[in-house]
Scaffold this active site. Sequence first.
Site, PDB file in Angstrom:
ATOM      1  N   ARG A 154       0.833  -1.207   0.000  1.00 21.87           N
ATOM      2  CA  ARG A 154       0.000   0.000   0.000  1.00 21.87           C
ATOM      3  C   ARG A 154       0.873   1.265   0.000  1.00 21.87           C
ATOM      4  NH1 ARG A 154      -3.428  -0.218   4.907  1.00 21.87           N
ATOM      5  NH2 ARG A 154      -1.624  -1.336   5.658  1.00 21.87           N
ATOM      6  N   ASN A 172      -6.383  -2.641   2.298  1.00 26.31           N
ATOM      7  CA  ASN A 172      -6.435  -4.094   2.400  1.00 26.31           C
ATOM      8  C   ASN A 172      -7.882  -4.558   2.356  1.00 26.31           C
ATOM      9  OD1 ASN A 172      -3.672  -4.485   2.643  1.00 26.31           O
ATOM     10  ND2 ASN A 172      -3.688  -4.426   4.856  1.00 26.31           N
TER      11      ASN A 172
END
Length: 97
Positions: free
Chosen positions: A26, A44
């Site tokens: 990320r 996520n």
Amino acid sequence: MPGVTETDSIRLTAWVHGRVQGVGFRWWTRSRALELDLVGSAANRPGNRVEVIAEGPRSSCEQLLESLRSGDAPGEVDHVAEQWSQPRGNLTDFVER
């Protein structure tokens, strides 16, 4: 999308499957998106997926999508599914969720 030019703003939603959680994916995605002046998020999701939402010029979103598929990302990307749509315009930064 038909009639959309490279500079028109667009929304990319990409679902990245593989070993992409807990490996800095990320953060890496956010860095690439900020380099391309995109706004959105990387979050996520269940099933070892990361959902990436990006808005900005189509050419920049395409470059981000290419980066997600390039093999340069941390972890191991097995598959990237994509969806293109009209931008919502409610995003101001690119954040990790």
